[in-house]
Design a protein around this motif. Structure first.
Motif, PDB file in Angstrom:
ATOM      1  N   GLY A   1       0.773  -1.231   0.000  1.00  0.00           N
ATOM      2  CA  GLY A   1       0.000   0.000   0.000  1.00  0.00           C
ATOM      3  C   GLY A   1       0.804   1.280   0.000  1.00  0.00           C
ATOM      4  N   ASP A   2       2.124   1.200   0.064  1.00  0.00           N
ATOM      5  CA  ASP A   2       2.942   2.407   0.182  1.00  0.00           C
ATOM      6  C   ASP A   2       2.957   3.239  -1.089  1.00  0.00           C
ATOM      7  OD1 ASP A   2       3.584   1.732   2.758  1.00  0.00           O
ATOM      8  OD2 ASP A   2       5.586   0.972   2.293  1.00  0.00           O
ATOM      9  N   TYR A   3       2.901   2.592  -2.239  1.00  0.00           N
ATOM     10  CA  TYR A   3       3.008   3.309  -3.501  1.00  0.00           C
ATOM     11  C   TYR A   3       1.842   3.002  -4.441  1.00  0.00           C
ATOM     12  CZ  TYR A   3       7.687   4.357  -1.900  1.00  0.00           C
ATOM     13  OH  TYR A   3       8.755   4.805  -1.157  1.00  0.00           O
ATOM     14  N   GLY A   4       0.808   2.365  -3.954  1.00  0.00           N
ATOM     15  CA  GLY A   4      -0.331   2.046  -4.793  1.00  0.00           C
ATOM     16  C   GLY A   4      -0.056   0.867  -5.707  1.00  0.00           C
ATOM     17  N   ARG A   5      -0.681   0.892  -6.870  1.00  0.00           N
ATOM     18  CA  ARG A   5      -0.566  -0.194  -7.838  1.00  0.00           C
ATOM     19  C   ARG A   5       0.848  -0.248  -8.412  1.00  0.00           C
ATOM     20  NH1 ARG A   5      -5.187  -1.934 -10.316  1.00  0.00           N
ATOM     21  NH2 ARG A   5      -4.344  -1.694 -12.425  1.00  0.00           N
ATOM     22  N   LEU A   6       1.377  -1.465  -8.567  1.00  0.00           N
ATOM     23  CA  LEU A   6       2.744  -1.657  -9.047  1.00  0.00           C
ATOM     24  C   LEU A   6       2.707  -2.439 -10.350  1.00  0.00           C
ATOM     25  CD1 LEU A   6       4.436  -2.588  -5.645  1.00  0.00           C
ATOM     26  CD2 LEU A   6       4.154  -0.315  -6.674  1.00  0.00           C
ATOM     27  N   ARG A   7       3.375  -1.927 -11.384  1.00  0.00           N
ATOM     28  CA  ARG A   7       3.234  -2.469 -12.734  1.00  0.00           C
ATOM     29  C   ARG A   7       4.432  -3.273 -13.228  1.00  0.00           C
ATOM     30  NH1 ARG A   7      -0.627  -3.655 -16.182  1.00  0.00           N
ATOM     31  NH2 ARG A   7      -1.697  -1.693 -15.701  1.00  0.00           N
ATOM     32  N   THR A   8       5.638  -2.725 -13.112  1.00  0.00           N
ATOM     33  CA  THR A   8       6.798  -3.297 -13.787  1.00  0.00           C
ATOM     34  C   THR A   8       7.979  -3.351 -12.833  1.00  0.00           C
ATOM     35  OG1 THR A   8       6.083  -2.517 -15.974  1.00  0.00           O
ATOM     36  CG2 THR A   8       8.428  -2.950 -15.705  1.00  0.00           C
ATOM     37  N   VAL A   9       8.749  -4.444 -12.897  1.00  0.00           N
ATOM     38  CA  VAL A   9       9.992  -4.596 -12.137  1.00  0.00           C
ATOM     39  C   VAL A   9      11.109  -4.867 -13.138  1.00  0.00           C
ATOM     40  CG1 VAL A   9      11.117  -5.707 -10.176  1.00  0.00           C
ATOM     41  CG2 VAL A   9       8.625  -5.736 -10.346  1.00  0.00           C
ATOM     42  N   VAL A  10      12.227  -4.171 -12.982  1.00  0.00           N
ATOM     43  CA  VAL A  10      13.373  -4.338 -13.871  1.00  0.00           C
ATOM     44  C   VAL A  10      14.612  -4.606 -13.028  1.00  0.00           C
ATOM     45  CG1 VAL A  10      14.826  -3.260 -15.634  1.00  0.00           C
ATOM     46  CG2 VAL A  10      12.364  -2.789 -15.592  1.00  0.00           C
ATOM     47  N   ALA A  11      15.337  -5.679 -13.352  1.00  0.00           N
ATOM     48  CA  ALA A  11      16.582  -5.990 -12.660  1.00  0.00           C
ATOM     49  C   ALA A  11      17.726  -5.197 -13.275  1.00  0.00           C
ATOM     50  CB  ALA A  11      16.869  -7.487 -12.758  1.00  0.00           C
ATOM     51  N   LEU A  12      18.537  -4.572 -12.420  1.00  0.00           N
ATOM     52  CA  LEU A  12      19.683  -3.790 -12.872  1.00  0.00           C
ATOM     53  C   LEU A  12      21.008  -4.481 -12.591  1.00  0.00           C
ATOM     54  CD1 LEU A  12      18.611  -0.209 -11.752  1.00  0.00           C
ATOM     55  CD2 LEU A  12      18.344  -1.270 -13.995  1.00  0.00           C
ATOM     56  N   GLY A  13      20.942  -5.694 -12.093  1.00  0.00           N
ATOM     57  CA  GLY A  13      22.157  -6.403 -11.711  1.00  0.00           C
ATOM     58  C   GLY A  13      22.376  -6.346 -10.217  1.00  0.00           C
ATOM     59  N   ALA A  14      23.033  -7.378  -9.676  1.00  0.00           N
ATOM     60  CA  ALA A  14      23.317  -7.481  -8.239  1.00  0.00           C
ATOM     61  C   ALA A  14      22.028  -7.326  -7.443  1.00  0.00           C
ATOM     62  CB  ALA A  14      24.387  -6.474  -7.832  1.00  0.00           C
ATOM     63  N   ASP A  15      21.988  -6.351  -6.522  1.00  0.00           N
ATOM     64  CA  ASP A  15      20.834  -6.213  -5.635  1.00  0.00           C
ATOM     65  C   ASP A  15      19.976  -4.994  -5.974  1.00  0.00           C
ATOM     66  OD1 ASP A  15      22.647  -4.295  -4.884  1.00  0.00           O
ATOM     67  OD2 ASP A  15      22.528  -4.692  -2.728  1.00  0.00           O
ATOM     68  N   LYS A  16      20.045  -4.522  -7.217  1.00  0.00           N
ATOM     69  CA  LYS A  16      19.332  -3.305  -7.607  1.00  0.00           C
ATOM     70  C   LYS A  16      18.149  -3.624  -8.525  1.00  0.00           C
ATOM     71  CE  LYS A  16      22.577  -1.099  -5.436  1.00  0.00           C
ATOM     72  NZ  LYS A  16      22.337  -0.661  -4.042  1.00  0.00           N
ATOM     73  N   LEU A  17      17.014  -2.983  -8.241  1.00  0.00           N
ATOM     74  CA  LEU A  17      15.817  -3.117  -9.068  1.00  0.00           C
ATOM     75  C   LEU A  17      15.241  -1.735  -9.353  1.00  0.00           C
ATOM     76  CD1 LEU A  17      13.761  -5.946  -7.246  1.00  0.00           C
ATOM     77  CD2 LEU A  17      15.263  -6.223  -9.230  1.00  0.00           C
TER      78      LEU A  17
END
Length: 407
Positions: free
Chosen positions: A365-381
């Motif tokens: 609920g912190d940011y509402g609806r969530l659409r897309t996740v992208v991996a940037l490598g290691a521990d970053k999204l």
């Protein structure tokens, strides 16, 4: 209000999340510029999980095409998410996102039919062009984005979009030397004839580790299409960059890779090149599936774990009001899954093809609806919100691309 002000960017109120670490966006840009791009071009209440959320897959790791020998070690049962910054804000109906080699981003607007460039150092959003023929409506419009595996030389951007007659995939040349707003060439259609509807248009595209193009489609509200192997609806498709069937596909003359899907909007590969997909259920169970070439994932004969001969059961399931999954990404030994109706980011820790623990939900609920996740490598999204899609409750600054550190 859902947001407060934390060190210069809008994040959740301290009462919800406590104090969040913040990073300079210049640092985020440096990370991207260092070449941390998503493998294959793709992608829980803290400490808790929904009842009955996870189930163990009966399917082995895929043995054809993009698969490889599995790893058996898994990540810790408990993970964590820290929102470290904001790459962009004020976006309208963002859907697909593709990191550029220079560390910046391309983002598609579903309802405008435009593609914009995000400067992650400054947060500036510049429209680079419009995709001709996009016909927004319902859940359709300009959806998935992917860069050609040879982008450094061919500068091709692939798009999945809805027209007046179908959903299709096209590629356009991106020339950043051309005038602002006119940096996209004419579309070259790669694949046409994917069924369209007001709902269930699928839309995620990604290049796999094999450099082939994969697409998740929906059955457009006609459940029977999912079991019809001659239809492109309710499928995962695998094709060459030119849109042709790939050697090793279940049928030599078909781009259909798996079938029996209701509405696939999430595709990602793990470190062992297994393909994972998230899809919407109807009334009971949303699903995370391990994709096998030729596999039948059950819709409309089954929803969730059915245990029926000939049908592939999901690896994990959720009640539809806790997920309604869209994009997924793989990082730190887990699949990370965005929830639209569920308004949370799910972590599914995996040892090979099997969960090591119940899924965890973060950012509920912190940011509402969530659409897309992208991996940037290691521990970053990267995490893209979806409050301006007609089903959210947008506030000042929506929609956003958030930067995350995960474990």
């Amino acid at each position: 209000m859902r947001y407060g002000r934390i060190q210069g960017y809008a994040g959740p109120r301290a009462g919800k999340r406590g104090v969040l670490a913040a990073c300079a966006l210049a640092g985020c840009g440096a990370l991207l510029a260092a070449g941390c791009s998503p493998p294959g071009g793709a992608g829980a209440r803290p400490g808790g999980a929904s009842p009955g959320a996870a189930s163990t897959a009966s399917a082995p790791a895929a043995s054809d095409g993009p698969s490889a020998s599995p790893s058996v070690s898994g990540p810790p049962a408990k993970g964590g998410v820290t929102v470290t910054g904001e790459a962009a804000k004020g976006l309208e109906s963002p859907w697909g996102v593709a990191p550029l080699p220079d560390g910046n981003l391309l983002v598609a607007s579903r309802d405008k039919g435009t593609i914009s460039r995000v400067d992650v150092g400054t947060g500036a959003v510049t429209r680079i062009g419009e995709v001709p023929g996009v016909a927004p409506g319902g859940e359709g419009g300009l959806l998935g984005l992917a860069l050609s595996p040879s982008f450094a030389s061919d500068h091709m951007v692939y798009v999945y979009f809805t027209t007046e007659s179908d959903n299709r995939i096209a590629r356009l040349r991106y020339d950043d030397k051309r005038p602002v707003g006119n940096r996209l060439g004419a579309p070259d259609t790669v694949l046409r004839g994917i069924p369209k509807g007001l709902i269930h248009n699928g839309g995620r595209i990604a290049f796999g580790p094999d450099k082939m193009l994969y697409a998740g489609t929906g059955e457009s509200g006609d459940p029977g299409l999912a079991q019809d192997k001659k239809s492109l609806g309710g499928k995962i498709l695998r094709m060459t960059p030119d849109g042709q069937p790939v050697h090793g596909n279940p049928e030599a003359d078909s781009v259909v890779y798996s079938y029996g899907h209701r509405n696939v909007q999430g595709l990602a590969w793990d470190k062992d090149k297994r393909l994972w997909a998230a899809e919407f259920g109807q009334n009971t169970w949303d699903e995370l599936n391990l994709i096998e070439p030729g596999g039948n994932y059950g819709w409309p004969e089954a929803e969730g774990k059915a245990g029926k001969p000939g049908l592939r059961d999901p690896v994990a399931v959720w009640k539809t009001d806790e997920a309604s999954p869209s994009g997924i990404a793989w990082a730190q030994g887990s699949v990370w899954m965005a929830g639209l109706k569920g308004q949370r980011l799910w972590r599914i820790p995996l040892a090979g093809a099997n969960p090591v623990a119940e899924p965890e939900a973060f950012l509920k609920g912190d940011y509402g609806r969530l659409r897309t996740v992208v991996a940037l490598g290691a521990d970053k999204l990267l995490l893209v919100t979806s409050e301006t899609d007609g089903r959210g409750s947008p506030e000042s600054g929506d929609d956003r691309i958030l930067t995350l550190t995960v474990r």
